[in-house]
Design an enzyme around this catalytic site. Structure first.
Site, PDB file in Angstrom:
ATOM      1  N   ASP A  30       1.159  -0.835   0.101  1.00  0.00           N
ATOM      2  CA  ASP A  30      -0.161   0.256   0.098  1.00  0.00           C
ATOM      3  C   ASP A  30       1.025   1.612  -0.045  1.00  0.00           C
ATOM      4  O   ASP A  30       2.302   1.275   1.337  1.00  0.00           O
ATOM      5  CB  ASP A  30      -1.179  -0.076   0.990  1.00  0.00           C
ATOM      6  CG  ASP A  30      -2.697   1.296   1.171  1.00  0.00           C
ATOM      7  OD1 ASP A  30      -3.084   0.901   0.787  1.00  0.00           O
ATOM      8  OD2 ASP A  30      -1.753   2.756   1.045  1.00  0.00           O
ATOM      9  N   ILE A  31       0.413   1.981  -1.059  1.00  0.00           N
ATOM     10  CA  ILE A  31       1.329   3.535  -0.513  1.00  0.00           C
ATOM     11  C   ILE A  31       1.008   4.533   0.469  1.00  0.00           C
ATOM     12  O   ILE A  31       2.634   4.897   0.507  1.00  0.00           O
ATOM     13  CB  ILE A  31       0.866   4.183  -2.489  1.00  0.00           C
ATOM     14  CG1 ILE A  31       1.325   4.990  -2.483  1.00  0.00           C
ATOM     15  CG2 ILE A  31      -0.196   5.117  -1.761  1.00  0.00           C
ATOM     16  CD1 ILE A  31       1.866   5.976  -3.628  1.00  0.00           C
ATOM     17  N   ASN A  87     -13.340  -3.305   2.648  1.00  0.00           N
ATOM     18  CA  ASN A  87     -14.667  -2.223   2.478  1.00  0.00           C
ATOM     19  C   ASN A  87     -14.965  -2.217   1.394  1.00  0.00           C
ATOM     20  O   ASN A  87     -14.527  -2.360   0.058  1.00  0.00           O
ATOM     21  CB  ASN A  87     -13.123  -0.335   2.636  1.00  0.00           C
ATOM     22  CG  ASN A  87     -12.025  -0.715   3.891  1.00  0.00           C
ATOM     23  OD1 ASN A  87     -12.789  -0.858   4.949  1.00  0.00           O
ATOM     24  ND2 ASN A  87     -11.214  -0.208   3.811  1.00  0.00           N
ATOM     25  N   GLY A  93     -15.587   3.411   3.544  1.00  0.00           N
ATOM     26  CA  GLY A  93     -14.270   4.226   2.715  1.00  0.00           C
ATOM     27  C   GLY A  93     -13.065   3.704   2.300  1.00  0.00           C
ATOM     28  O   GLY A  93     -12.404   3.808   1.607  1.00  0.00           O
ATOM     29  N   HIS A 100      -9.979  -5.424  -3.132  1.00  0.00           N
ATOM     30  CA  HIS A 100      -8.612  -5.370  -2.863  1.00  0.00           C
ATOM     31  C   HIS A 100      -9.002  -5.691  -1.882  1.00  0.00           C
ATOM     32  O   HIS A 100      -9.445  -5.019  -0.262  1.00  0.00           O
ATOM     33  CB  HIS A 100      -8.101  -4.766  -3.114  1.00  0.00           C
ATOM     34  CG  HIS A 100      -8.331  -2.973  -2.685  1.00  0.00           C
ATOM     35  ND1 HIS A 100      -9.391  -2.036  -3.183  1.00  0.00           N
ATOM     36  CD2 HIS A 100      -8.033  -2.173  -1.357  1.00  0.00           C
ATOM     37  CE1 HIS A 100      -9.820  -1.080  -2.605  1.00  0.00           C
ATOM     38  NE2 HIS A 100      -9.472  -1.111  -1.341  1.00  0.00           N
ATOM     39  N   LEU A 101      -8.016  -6.892  -0.970  1.00  0.00           N
ATOM     40  CA  LEU A 101      -8.371  -7.647   0.241  1.00  0.00           C
ATOM     41  C   LEU A 101      -6.709  -6.664   1.221  1.00  0.00           C
ATOM     42  O   LEU A 101      -5.812  -6.451   0.692  1.00  0.00           O
ATOM     43  CB  LEU A 101      -7.700  -8.577   0.558  1.00  0.00           C
ATOM     44  CG  LEU A 101      -8.387  -9.813   1.905  1.00  0.00           C
ATOM     45  CD1 LEU A 101      -8.893  -9.610   2.335  1.00  0.00           C
ATOM     46  CD2 LEU A 101      -7.615 -10.940   2.261  1.00  0.00           C
ATOM     47  N   HIS A 102      -7.231  -5.706   1.682  1.00  0.00           N
ATOM     48  CA  HIS A 102      -5.923  -5.514   3.347  1.00  0.00           C
ATOM     49  C   HIS A 102      -5.136  -6.048   3.864  1.00  0.00           C
ATOM     50  O   HIS A 102      -6.019  -6.682   4.812  1.00  0.00           O
ATOM     51  CB  HIS A 102      -7.095  -3.898   4.248  1.00  0.00           C
ATOM     52  CG  HIS A 102      -7.047  -2.799   3.003  1.00  0.00           C
ATOM     53  ND1 HIS A 102      -6.556  -1.995   2.750  1.00  0.00           N
ATOM     54  CD2 HIS A 102      -8.227  -2.517   2.466  1.00  0.00           C
ATOM     55  CE1 HIS A 102      -7.060  -1.233   2.226  1.00  0.00           C
ATOM     56  NE2 HIS A 102      -7.926  -1.363   2.045  1.00  0.00           N
TER      57      HIS A 102
HETATM   58  P1  AMP Z   1      -9.408   1.804   0.611  1.00  0.00           P
HETATM   59  O1  AMP Z   1      -9.952   2.418   0.829  1.00  0.00           O
HETATM   60  O2  AMP Z   1      -9.645   0.223   0.915  1.00  0.00           O
HETATM   61  O3  AMP Z   1     -10.497   1.914  -1.051  1.00  0.00           O
HETATM   62  O4  AMP Z   1      -7.727   1.010  -0.162  1.00  0.00           O
HETATM   63  C1  AMP Z   1      -7.604   1.933  -1.163  1.00  0.00           C
HETATM   64  C2  AMP Z   1      -6.088   1.711  -0.562  1.00  0.00           C
HETATM   65  O5  AMP Z   1      -5.138   2.303  -2.130  1.00  0.00           O
HETATM   66  C3  AMP Z   1      -5.736   2.778   0.399  1.00  0.00           C
HETATM   67  O6  AMP Z   1      -5.016   1.899   1.501  1.00  0.00           O
HETATM   68  C4  AMP Z   1      -4.416   3.038  -0.124  1.00  0.00           C
HETATM   69  O7  AMP Z   1      -3.399   3.862   0.429  1.00  0.00           O
HETATM   70  C5  AMP Z   1      -4.059   2.589  -1.274  1.00  0.00           C
HETATM   71  N1  AMP Z   1      -3.451   2.690  -2.665  1.00  0.00           N
HETATM   72  C6  AMP Z   1      -4.417   4.711  -3.076  1.00  0.00           C
HETATM   73  N2  AMP Z   1      -3.335   4.842  -4.792  1.00  0.00           N
HETATM   74  C7  AMP Z   1      -2.578   3.634  -4.538  1.00  0.00           C
HETATM   75  C8  AMP Z   1      -1.451   3.354  -5.295  1.00  0.00           C
HETATM   76  N3  AMP Z   1      -0.727   3.660  -6.214  1.00  0.00           N
HETATM   77  N4  AMP Z   1      -0.558   2.600  -4.703  1.00  0.00           N
HETATM   78  C9  AMP Z   1      -0.532   1.370  -3.880  1.00  0.00           C
HETATM   79  N5  AMP Z   1      -1.167   1.842  -3.029  1.00  0.00           N
HETATM   80  C10 AMP Z   1      -2.257   2.617  -3.205  1.00  0.00           C
END
Ligand code: AMP
Ligand code: ZN
Length: 114
Positions: A30-31, A87, A93, A100-102
């Site tokens: 995650d970025i 989410n 959120g 995507h699975l965190h």
């Molecule tokens: P969500 O809020 O569950 O939709 O999670 C989206 C996730 O994507 C967040 O934790 C962001 O930090 C992550 N994210 C957004 N852009 C990027 C990127 N370019 N590379 C990696 N992770 C990202």
């Protein structure tokens, strides 16, 4: 999906910090990490939210969890523990509309989440 950030990672238009890739799944850091280990595990196929899942996606979703378990174990988190979160839509959120699975780990976490 042409305008989907995570589809661009699957296609190679954007290069993520990949930790695992196979025919069906991509996993990358995650970025904006919320824990010492914060990996996103995605299906290569575009699915916008959990609401769009069908029986046809069952095996792919299972593979997300199996990949998460392996990545957690590879990072020494099987014993200490970790959190898996997906989410769905605004109240949860969700900001990127490709499921995507965190995988979060490496620190103690509280419950309930915010
Ligand atoms: P969500 O809020 O569950 O939709 O999670 C989206 C996730 O994507 C967040 O934790 C962001 O930090 C992550 N994210 C957004 N852009 C990027 C990127 N370019 N590379 C990696 N992770 C990202
Ligand atoms: Zn997508």
């Amino acid at each position: 999906m042409a305008d989907c950030l995570f589809c661009k990672m699957v296609s190679g238009e954007i290069t993520p910090d990949t930790v695992h890739e196979d025919d069906d799944i991509l996993a990358f850091k995650d970025i904006n990490p919320q824990a010492p280990l914060h990996v996103l595990i995605i299906p290569k196929a575009h699915i916008a939210t959990v609401n769009e899942l069908s029986d046809a996606n069952a095996a792919t979703v299972g593979r997300l969890f199996l990949a998460a378990k392996r990545i957690a174990a590879d990072n020494g988190l099987a014993g200490p523990g970790y959190r898996l979160v997906m989410n769905c839509n605004a109240d949860a959120g969700q900001t990127v509309f490709h499921i995507h699975l965190h995988l979060l780990g490496g620190r103690p976490m509280t419950w309930p989440p915010g």
